[in-house]
Design a protein around this motif. Structure first.
Motif, PDB file in Angstrom:
ATOM      1  N   LEU A  74       0.813  -1.211   0.000  1.00  0.00           N
ATOM      2  CA  LEU A  74       0.000   0.000   0.000  1.00  0.00           C
ATOM      3  C   LEU A  74       0.848   1.264   0.000  1.00  0.00           C
ATOM      4  N   ALA A  75       2.004   1.224   0.614  1.00  0.00           N
ATOM      5  CA  ALA A  75       2.888   2.395   0.639  1.00  0.00           C
ATOM      6  C   ALA A  75       3.297   2.783  -0.771  1.00  0.00           C
ATOM      7  N   GLY A  76       3.573   1.795  -1.609  1.00  0.00           N
ATOM      8  CA  GLY A  76       3.954   2.088  -2.989  1.00  0.00           C
ATOM      9  C   GLY A  76       2.846   2.834  -3.714  1.00  0.00           C
ATOM     10  N   ASP A  77       1.600   2.399  -3.556  1.00  0.00           N
ATOM     11  CA  ASP A  77       0.469   3.076  -4.187  1.00  0.00           C
ATOM     12  C   ASP A  77       0.315   4.496  -3.653  1.00  0.00           C
ATOM     13  N   HIS A  78       0.550   4.680  -2.378  1.00  0.00           N
ATOM     14  CA  HIS A  78       0.418   6.009  -1.777  1.00  0.00           C
ATOM     15  C   HIS A  78       1.456   6.975  -2.346  1.00  0.00           C
ATOM     16  N   PHE A  79       2.693   6.526  -2.525  1.00  0.00           N
ATOM     17  CA  PHE A  79       3.724   7.404  -3.073  1.00  0.00           C
ATOM     18  C   PHE A  79       3.440   7.765  -4.528  1.00  0.00           C
ATOM     19  N   VAL A  80       2.880   6.840  -5.293  1.00  0.00           N
ATOM     20  CA  VAL A  80       2.486   7.144  -6.679  1.00  0.00           C
ATOM     21  C   VAL A  80       1.406   8.221  -6.672  1.00  0.00           C
ATOM     22  N   TRP A  81       0.430   8.083  -5.787  1.00  0.00           N
ATOM     23  CA  TRP A  81      -0.654   9.061  -5.689  1.00  0.00           C
ATOM     24  C   TRP A  81      -0.107  10.438  -5.312  1.00  0.00           C
ATOM     25  N   LEU A  82       0.809  10.478  -4.339  1.00  0.00           N
ATOM     26  CA  LEU A  82       1.395  11.760  -3.937  1.00  0.00           C
ATOM     27  C   LEU A  82       2.124  12.425  -5.105  1.00  0.00           C
ATOM     28  N   ALA A  83       2.911  11.651  -5.836  1.00  0.00           N
ATOM     29  CA  ALA A  83       3.646  12.209  -6.971  1.00  0.00           C
ATOM     30  C   ALA A  83       2.679  12.750  -8.023  1.00  0.00           C
ATOM     31  N   LYS A  84       1.597  12.035  -8.289  1.00  0.00           N
ATOM     32  CA  LYS A  84       0.618  12.497  -9.278  1.00  0.00           C
ATOM     33  C   LYS A  84      -0.044  13.799  -8.833  1.00  0.00           C
ATOM     34  N   GLN A  85      -0.324  13.916  -7.538  1.00  0.00           N
ATOM     35  CA  GLN A  85      -0.926  15.140  -7.024  1.00  0.00           C
ATOM     36  C   GLN A  85       0.003  16.334  -7.223  1.00  0.00           C
ATOM     37  N   ILE A  86       1.283  16.137  -6.964  1.00  0.00           N
ATOM     38  CA  ILE A  86       2.249  17.214  -7.138  1.00  0.00           C
ATOM     39  C   ILE A  86       2.398  17.554  -8.613  1.00  0.00           C
ATOM     40  N   ARG A  87       2.507  16.533  -9.453  1.00  0.00           N
ATOM     41  CA  ARG A  87       2.669  16.758 -10.898  1.00  0.00           C
ATOM     42  C   ARG A  87       1.447  17.450 -11.503  1.00  0.00           C
TER      43      ARG A  87
ATOM     44  N   GLN B 163      11.242  18.167  -7.504  1.00  0.00           N
ATOM     45  CA  GLN B 163      12.170  17.274  -6.803  1.00  0.00           C
ATOM     46  C   GLN B 163      11.429  16.347  -5.845  1.00  0.00           C
ATOM     47  N   GLN B 164      10.415  16.873  -5.178  1.00  0.00           N
ATOM     48  CA  GLN B 164       9.644  16.048  -4.243  1.00  0.00           C
ATOM     49  C   GLN B 164       8.867  14.969  -4.996  1.00  0.00           C
ATOM     50  N   ALA B 165       8.262  15.335  -6.121  1.00  0.00           N
ATOM     51  CA  ALA B 165       7.528  14.348  -6.925  1.00  0.00           C
ATOM     52  C   ALA B 165       8.478  13.275  -7.438  1.00  0.00           C
ATOM     53  N   THR B 166       9.669  13.682  -7.867  1.00  0.00           N
ATOM     54  CA  THR B 166      10.666  12.728  -8.346  1.00  0.00           C
ATOM     55  C   THR B 166      11.065  11.763  -7.232  1.00  0.00           C
ATOM     56  N   LEU B 167      11.249  12.289  -6.032  1.00  0.00           N
ATOM     57  CA  LEU B 167      11.590  11.446  -4.889  1.00  0.00           C
ATOM     58  C   LEU B 167      10.480  10.426  -4.622  1.00  0.00           C
ATOM     59  N   TYR B 168       9.220  10.879  -4.626  1.00  0.00           N
ATOM     60  CA  TYR B 168       8.102   9.959  -4.404  1.00  0.00           C
ATOM     61  C   TYR B 168       8.043   8.887  -5.491  1.00  0.00           C
ATOM     62  N   GLU B 169       8.314   9.276  -6.733  1.00  0.00           N
ATOM     63  CA  GLU B 169       8.314   8.307  -7.829  1.00  0.00           C
ATOM     64  C   GLU B 169       9.415   7.269  -7.648  1.00  0.00           C
ATOM     65  N   ARG B 170      10.567   7.722  -7.190  1.00  0.00           N
ATOM     66  CA  ARG B 170      11.671   6.786  -6.941  1.00  0.00           C
ATOM     67  C   ARG B 170      11.332   5.815  -5.814  1.00  0.00           C
ATOM     68  N   ILE B 171      10.748   6.332  -4.755  1.00  0.00           N
ATOM     69  CA  ILE B 171      10.366   5.467  -3.633  1.00  0.00           C
ATOM     70  C   ILE B 171       9.356   4.424  -4.104  1.00  0.00           C
ATOM     71  N   ALA B 172       8.349   4.854  -4.868  1.00  0.00           N
ATOM     72  CA  ALA B 172       7.345   3.918  -5.386  1.00  0.00           C
ATOM     73  C   ALA B 172       8.002   2.875  -6.282  1.00  0.00           C
ATOM     74  N   HIS B 173       8.950   3.311  -7.102  1.00  0.00           N
ATOM     75  CA  HIS B 173       9.660   2.378  -7.989  1.00  0.00           C
ATOM     76  C   HIS B 173      10.449   1.362  -7.176  1.00  0.00           C
ATOM     77  N   ASP B 174      11.160   1.834  -6.155  1.00  0.00           N
ATOM     78  CA  ASP B 174      11.939   0.920  -5.309  1.00  0.00           C
ATOM     79  C   ASP B 174      11.044  -0.086  -4.594  1.00  0.00           C
ATOM     80  N   LEU B 175       9.899   0.384  -4.117  1.00  0.00           N
ATOM     81  CA  LEU B 175       8.961  -0.526  -3.465  1.00  0.00           C
ATOM     82  C   LEU B 175       8.421  -1.548  -4.455  1.00  0.00           C
ATOM     83  N   ALA B 176       8.125  -1.105  -5.679  1.00  0.00           N
ATOM     84  CA  ALA B 176       7.624  -2.031  -6.707  1.00  0.00           C
ATOM     85  C   ALA B 176       8.673  -3.088  -7.041  1.00  0.00           C
ATOM     86  N   GLU B 177       9.941  -2.674  -7.108  1.00  0.00           N
ATOM     87  CA  GLU B 177      11.007  -3.643  -7.370  1.00  0.00           C
ATOM     88  C   GLU B 177      11.127  -4.646  -6.231  1.00  0.00           C
ATOM     89  N   ALA B 178      10.989  -4.174  -5.006  1.00  0.00           N
ATOM     90  CA  ALA B 178      11.067  -5.085  -3.864  1.00  0.00           C
ATOM     91  C   ALA B 178       9.926  -6.095  -3.898  1.00  0.00           C
TER      92      ALA B 178
END
Length: 84
Positions: free
Chosen positions: A33-46, A58-73
């Motif tokens: 669920l955390a991964g989905d939340h970070f994607v949502w946050l990035a979309k809101q900023i974008r 920069q904040q949206a990029t950070l959230y996208e990276r976190i979501a990507h890392d979680l998806a890879e995990a």
């Protein structure tokens, strides 16, 4: 509190079993669920169309990276389980 249907719960347990060490059921669900939340946050900023390089960008990029890392995990659960 999250309630899952039995078939989805079986999938969660199967994915957890592939991890070494296997996380608890609540920990695994929070992770997904955390991964989905970070994607949502990035979309809101974008959606606010931040300027390139701005703090919002920069904040949206950070959230996208976190979501990507979680998806890879999570996708790593598709790998065979390690044996000791």
């Amino acid at each position: 509190m999250v309630r899952l249907q039995p078939d989805l719960l079986a999938w969660v347990d199967a994915q957890r079993a592939r991890l070494d060490p296997a996380p608890s059921r609540p920990e695994f669900i929070r992770h997904v669920l955390a991964g989905d939340h970070f994607v949502w946050l990035a979309k809101q900023i974008r959606a606010g169309n931040p300027a390139p390089g701005s703090s919002g960008d920069q904040q949206a990029t950070l959230y996208e990276r976190i979501a990507h890392d979680l998806a890879e995990a999570i996708s790593a659960t598709d790998a065979p389980r390690r044996t000791p």
